[in-house]
Design a protein around this motif. Structure first.
Motif, PDB file in Angstrom:
ATOM      1  N   PRO A  70       0.825  -1.223   0.000  1.00  0.00           N
ATOM      2  CA  PRO A  70       0.000   0.000   0.000  1.00  0.00           C
ATOM      3  C   PRO A  70       0.854   1.267   0.000  1.00  0.00           C
ATOM      4  N   GLY A  71       1.899   1.292   0.791  1.00  0.00           N
ATOM      5  CA  GLY A  71       2.731   2.490   0.888  1.00  0.00           C
ATOM      6  C   GLY A  71       3.447   2.813  -0.404  1.00  0.00           C
ATOM      7  N   MET A  72       3.946   1.803  -1.081  1.00  0.00           N
ATOM      8  CA  MET A  72       4.646   2.054  -2.354  1.00  0.00           C
ATOM      9  C   MET A  72       3.666   2.492  -3.434  1.00  0.00           C
ATOM     10  N   LEU A  73       2.450   1.936  -3.414  1.00  0.00           N
ATOM     11  CA  LEU A  73       1.440   2.407  -4.379  1.00  0.00           C
ATOM     12  C   LEU A  73       1.103   3.868  -4.104  1.00  0.00           C
ATOM     13  N   ALA A  74       0.971   4.211  -2.804  1.00  0.00           N
ATOM     14  CA  ALA A  74       0.679   5.610  -2.448  1.00  0.00           C
ATOM     15  C   ALA A  74       1.825   6.529  -2.874  1.00  0.00           C
ATOM     16  N   ALA A  75       3.043   5.988  -2.891  1.00  0.00           N
ATOM     17  CA  ALA A  75       4.200   6.806  -3.263  1.00  0.00           C
ATOM     18  C   ALA A  75       4.184   7.201  -4.742  1.00  0.00           C
ATOM     19  N   VAL A  76       3.639   6.326  -5.591  1.00  0.00           N
ATOM     20  CA  VAL A  76       3.728   6.599  -7.038  1.00  0.00           C
ATOM     21  C   VAL A  76       2.382   6.948  -7.682  1.00  0.00           C
ATOM     22  N   SER A  77       1.274   6.784  -6.951  1.00  0.00           N
ATOM     23  CA  SER A  77      -0.045   7.034  -7.552  1.00  0.00           C
ATOM     24  C   SER A  77      -0.688   8.288  -6.967  1.00  0.00           C
ATOM     25  N   PRO A  78      -1.411   9.059  -7.802  1.00  0.00           N
ATOM     26  CA  PRO A  78      -2.162  10.201  -7.278  1.00  0.00           C
ATOM     27  C   PRO A  78      -3.517   9.790  -6.678  1.00  0.00           C
ATOM     28  N   LEU A  79      -3.865   8.503  -6.760  1.00  0.00           N
ATOM     29  CA  LEU A  79      -5.179   8.037  -6.283  1.00  0.00           C
ATOM     30  C   LEU A  79      -5.174   7.839  -4.768  1.00  0.00           C
ATOM     31  N   PRO A  80      -6.373   7.907  -4.132  1.00  0.00           N
ATOM     32  CA  PRO A  80      -6.439   7.507  -2.723  1.00  0.00           C
ATOM     33  C   PRO A  80      -6.158   6.018  -2.593  1.00  0.00           C
ATOM     34  N   VAL A  81      -5.320   5.680  -1.599  1.00  0.00           N
ATOM     35  CA  VAL A  81      -4.967   4.275  -1.365  1.00  0.00           C
ATOM     36  C   VAL A  81      -5.467   3.873   0.025  1.00  0.00           C
ATOM     37  N   ILE A  82      -6.235   2.796   0.049  1.00  0.00           N
ATOM     38  CA  ILE A  82      -6.723   2.236   1.319  1.00  0.00           C
ATOM     39  C   ILE A  82      -5.918   0.968   1.586  1.00  0.00           C
ATOM     40  N   LEU A 102       0.414   1.411   8.547  1.00  0.00           N
ATOM     41  CA  LEU A 102      -0.096   2.582   9.273  1.00  0.00           C
ATOM     42  C   LEU A 102       0.902   3.727   9.358  1.00  0.00           C
ATOM     43  N   GLN A 103       2.158   3.416   9.610  1.00  0.00           N
ATOM     44  CA  GLN A 103       3.117   4.458   9.979  1.00  0.00           C
ATOM     45  C   GLN A 103       3.778   5.086   8.747  1.00  0.00           C
ATOM     46  N   MET A 104       2.955   5.717   7.917  1.00  0.00           N
ATOM     47  CA  MET A 104       3.481   6.343   6.694  1.00  0.00           C
ATOM     48  C   MET A 104       4.071   7.714   7.003  1.00  0.00           C
ATOM     49  N   PRO A 105       5.084   8.122   6.258  1.00  0.00           N
ATOM     50  CA  PRO A 105       5.657   9.454   6.468  1.00  0.00           C
ATOM     51  C   PRO A 105       4.708  10.544   5.975  1.00  0.00           C
ATOM     52  N   ALA A 106       4.842  11.743   6.532  1.00  0.00           N
ATOM     53  CA  ALA A 106       4.018  12.876   6.112  1.00  0.00           C
ATOM     54  C   ALA A 106       4.153  13.085   4.611  1.00  0.00           C
ATOM     55  N   GLY A 107       3.025  13.321   3.967  1.00  0.00           N
ATOM     56  CA  GLY A 107       3.017  13.561   2.522  1.00  0.00           C
ATOM     57  C   GLY A 107       2.567  12.376   1.705  1.00  0.00           C
ATOM     58  N   VAL A 108       2.584  11.180   2.314  1.00  0.00           N
ATOM     59  CA  VAL A 108       2.220   9.962   1.564  1.00  0.00           C
ATOM     60  C   VAL A 108       1.225   9.143   2.388  1.00  0.00           C
ATOM     61  N   PRO A 109      -0.056   9.586   2.399  1.00  0.00           N
ATOM     62  CA  PRO A 109      -1.017   8.890   3.263  1.00  0.00           C
ATOM     63  C   PRO A 109      -1.517   7.560   2.695  1.00  0.00           C
ATOM     64  N   VAL A 110      -1.744   6.629   3.612  1.00  0.00           N
ATOM     65  CA  VAL A 110      -2.493   5.406   3.299  1.00  0.00           C
ATOM     66  C   VAL A 110      -3.617   5.335   4.339  1.00  0.00           C
ATOM     67  N   ALA A 111      -4.856   5.246   3.872  1.00  0.00           N
ATOM     68  CA  ALA A 111      -6.002   5.140   4.794  1.00  0.00           C
ATOM     69  C   ALA A 111      -6.058   3.696   5.279  1.00  0.00           C
TER      70      ALA A 111
END
Ligand code: RP5
Length: 157
Positions: A70-82, A102-111
């Motif tokens: 999930p975190g790597m997808l959030a890093a490269v995609s503009p879409l919301p990632v759950i 859960l513990q993603m860095p600021a700027g790259v959220p994963v719900a």
């Protein structure tokens, strides 16, 4: 309009099926695929970079252990990632999955939903789509009424 439900391994499918089933119940098109952060990293990057160009609006990603999908997808995609943390066979009670997602860095959220909480991931994805698609929002309202009715029936007994 489409929701992608991806997971790190075929072994995650029994958990992720709950998200797939809910989205189908809401008549939302679903794309299901196995994408592993560690075993198919190039597929992950390609999928993540292109998902929004292929009619996908929300990504649900489930993984267990060192759950980097999930975190790597959030890093490269503009879409919301759950993110769905999955308690896999060799997990340390699932904490490895939960904390990795859960513990993603600021700027790259994963719900992040609960451990094995794929159904809530499906509901959340439908709620996101429901902002722009009122028929989906109506379906969510009906679903919530069914939850309430089920409790009231039980409490009447
Ligand atoms: C993760 O490793 C997967 O998401 C899965 O939860 C876990 C175990 O995978 P398998 O060894 O069952 O393929 O990458």
């Amino acid at each position: 309009m489409k929701v992608a439900v991806v997971m790190g391994s075929q072994s995650d499918l029994p958990v992720m099926q709950e998200a797939i089933d809910f989205l189908k119940e809401m008549q939302i098109p679903v794309l299901v695929d196995i994408v592993s952060a560690h075993r198919t990293p190039e597929k992950l990057i390609s999928f993540g970079k292109n998902a929004h160009l292929q009619g996908i609006d929300v990504i649900i990603a489930g993984a267990g252990g060192a759950a980097h999908l999930p975190g790597m997808l959030a890093a490269v995609s503009p879409l919301p990632v759950i993110g769905v943390p999955i308690k896999s066979r060799n997990s340390i009670d699932g904490w490895d999955s939960v904390l990795s997602i859960l513990q993603m860095p600021a700027g790259v959220p994963v719900a992040t939903v609960a451990l094995n909480g794929a159904k809530n991931a499906g509901i959340l994805a439908a709620q996101i789509l429901g902002v722009a698609h009122k028929e989906i929002q109506e379906g969510i309202s009906q679903y919530k009424k069914s939850l309430e009715a089920a409790v009231l029936v039980t409490s009447d007994k």
